[in-house]
Design an enzyme around this catalytic site. Sequence first.
Site, PDB file in Angstrom:
ATOM      1  N   ASP A   1       0.824  -1.209   0.000  1.00  0.00           N
ATOM      2  CA  ASP A   1       0.000   0.000   0.000  1.00  0.00           C
ATOM      3  C   ASP A   1       0.864   1.269   0.000  1.00  0.00           C
ATOM      4  O   ASP A   1       2.076   1.241   0.226  1.00  0.00           O
ATOM      5  CB  ASP A   1      -0.897  -0.025   1.237  1.00  0.00           C
ATOM      6  CG  ASP A   1      -2.160   0.812   1.066  1.00  0.00           C
ATOM      7  OD1 ASP A   1      -2.347   1.408  -0.012  1.00  0.00           O
ATOM      8  OD2 ASP A   1      -2.963   0.848   2.013  1.00  0.00           O
TER       9      ASP A   1
ATOM     10  N   GLU B   1       2.562   7.201  -1.926  1.00  0.00           N
ATOM     11  CA  GLU B   1       2.261   8.541  -2.441  1.00  0.00           C
ATOM     12  C   GLU B   1       2.638   9.664  -1.481  1.00  0.00           C
ATOM     13  O   GLU B   1       2.492  10.837  -1.815  1.00  0.00           O
ATOM     14  CB  GLU B   1       0.755   8.680  -2.718  1.00  0.00           C
ATOM     15  CG  GLU B   1       0.145   7.594  -3.557  1.00  0.00           C
ATOM     16  CD  GLU B   1      -0.384   6.425  -2.729  1.00  0.00           C
ATOM     17  OE1 GLU B   1      -1.189   5.658  -3.272  1.00  0.00           O
ATOM     18  OE2 GLU B   1       0.010   6.278  -1.544  1.00  0.00           O
TER      19      GLU B   1
ATOM     20  N   ASP C   1      -9.008   3.285  -3.406  1.00  0.00           N
ATOM     21  CA  ASP C   1     -10.021   3.319  -2.346  1.00  0.00           C
ATOM     22  C   ASP C   1     -11.313   3.980  -2.811  1.00  0.00           C
ATOM     23  O   ASP C   1     -11.670   5.071  -2.350  1.00  0.00           O
ATOM     24  CB  ASP C   1      -9.472   4.069  -1.131  1.00  0.00           C
ATOM     25  CG  ASP C   1      -8.263   3.387  -0.523  1.00  0.00           C
ATOM     26  OD1 ASP C   1      -8.011   2.212  -0.849  1.00  0.00           O
ATOM     27  OD2 ASP C   1      -7.566   4.025   0.275  1.00  0.00           O
TER      28      ASP C   1
END
Length: 666
Positions: free
Chosen positions: A389, A392, A456
């Site tokens: 995950d 960013e 998401d």
Amino acid sequence: MAEILDYHATGDGFELRYGSRVVVRHSASCPAVVIARGAPAVTMLRGNFRIEDAPSDERALVAWRRVEGGIAFDGALLAWDDSVLTVTATDLDFDRLYVRFHAEPGEAVWGGGEQMSYLALNGRRFPMWTSEPGVGRDKATELTRAMDADGMAGGDYWTTNYPQPTFLTSRWLAVHLDASCYSVLDFTDPAAHRVEVWANTARFELFAAPGSKPLVSRLSDRFGRQPPLPDWAIEGAIVGLKSGATSFDRLDRFVAAGAAVSGLWCEDWAGIRETSFGRRLFWDWQVGARSEARYPGLESRIGDLAARGIRFLAYANPYLSTDADLFEEAREGGHFCLRPSSDEVYLVDFGEFDCGVVDFTRAETRDWFAERILGREMLDRGIMGWMADFGEYLPTDVRLADGSDPMEAHNRWPVLWAAVNAAALASRGKTGDALFFMRAGFSGVQAHCPLLWAGDQSVDFTRHDGIGTVITAALSAGLVGNAYSHSDCGGYTSLLGNVRSEELMQRWCELAAFAPVMRSHEGNRPDDNLQYDSSDELLACFAFWSRVHAALAPYVRALCGEAALSGLPLQRPLFLEYPDDPSLFAVQDQYLYGPDLMVAPVIEEGAVARTVVLPGAGDWRHLWTGRDFAPGVHAIEAPLGRPPVFYRPESAHAALFAQFAQGNLP
């Protein structure tokens, strides 16, 4: 013979042609290059960025002269060599370049990495900056406005985990900016494809091909080719549960209901923490006291699952919380990014807990994370996959071990993170067998990341952040070399009273079955939302569509083989197979699954029918009834459980597809 850039004089200007295609057209009235001095302001909060600029001394460069190897302007040099075009401001104080590429009337343009809102980019500008995509992503909605007010978190149509400064056009030309700095692809002018670059030099790579598929293959050659997906990943569904030890008992209910299960994904394997956002994970990627409390005897349970042919998957990201047991080990090893003017660890607020950022510019740190965490704590314990995950969040004011500018490193961070994960698999001989999946990316991530997931999405049908965005994500990412994509079946983000409906859960299953990997997710607020084992009806729904997904495995395996050879994505925009039909250039709510299946998911709430475009010359056969439809636009009935799906009767896999109408699913 390979095409090369070539110069042609044109009155008061010039053209640069790539083979027969005009790439740059300069004249006094339409200068090809503008330079300026930037004055950036960057604000970050929990992965959401506000980036502003107030450029000064902007100069449109008109006067030019031919020089050896290029064009000299008063303030910049434009040079080329075969298929590379380089623009450089000759005064180092100028750090903004605006380069104008030629556009033909009606020319369609795609690319930009993984875009969620628009497949065709015409008429809009797209900043290239990896970030949280936002919640809502539509400034006209109440949800987006509320999230903007709470931490700049609403997003917009262009915000994405995975930008890439590459665009393709319907002249079957592609342009790639070979840089990781902040940039903007601007297609608001129908006469030009304008690229804004926050640097003193911009290097552009050009690609051309006789059609859409050869062009996509060339881009895949450039950025890297993923290994074929492992058989287990396409032969059943991965069930996502995060309720600690009871997840194993819940999994048995899925199996008893007839689901084809290939994996159990427990992202909470290392422990949890409760926050106002919802149930979050404890960011300490190891089997320790918290893991043992939540999953007693985990290694033994993993072995028991493996004996049943079910893989166990976990979760990791490149950050460690300050209260993690691994935090001190990482600090002592010099593995964190530092504050700009001290040796203190730079901490990032991830929403009610702070974390150190693992510094992947340092080779020792990359090796440490791959071996110590992904290797010893995960792969060596039998974990066969994980969500890799984030990626960013690199702040723009950290101090990096290699001394690089974080404004340049920010977009590279997902690629470095992907490389660490790939190295861990390779170290254990698990490449192509174990599987990690990522949402963050940038140019070059394709060479390391075997599978994307679309991030998401909100648990709804909204245009810019709901179920439909996962189609656009797969199609756009596939054009720049990512063969495999999937999504959180059921959606993820549930905030401000927005919760899953049974209809959404069912429609998402229908979509997920026709993706390379089918994986469910409980979302950020599992206790407030329906789950696939919340009722017998939802459990039966998931079980049925998991069997559909498994039944398609022979076809998907063939597509994986094609992807390995050509780089073509499994989920394809219609124009990829039918490049001569401009009416298909902007279609983004249906897709070809390989060349032989047409999938038109229902992504509007309450819809029981939808319009479907069937391209080409021959008939298409309805998967569920066996009825043939001529090419054209059709209104197709689409009750729950029967999304519009068609196949080519002449397909080599027609016998496989025919079993669906015959009711012969395993």
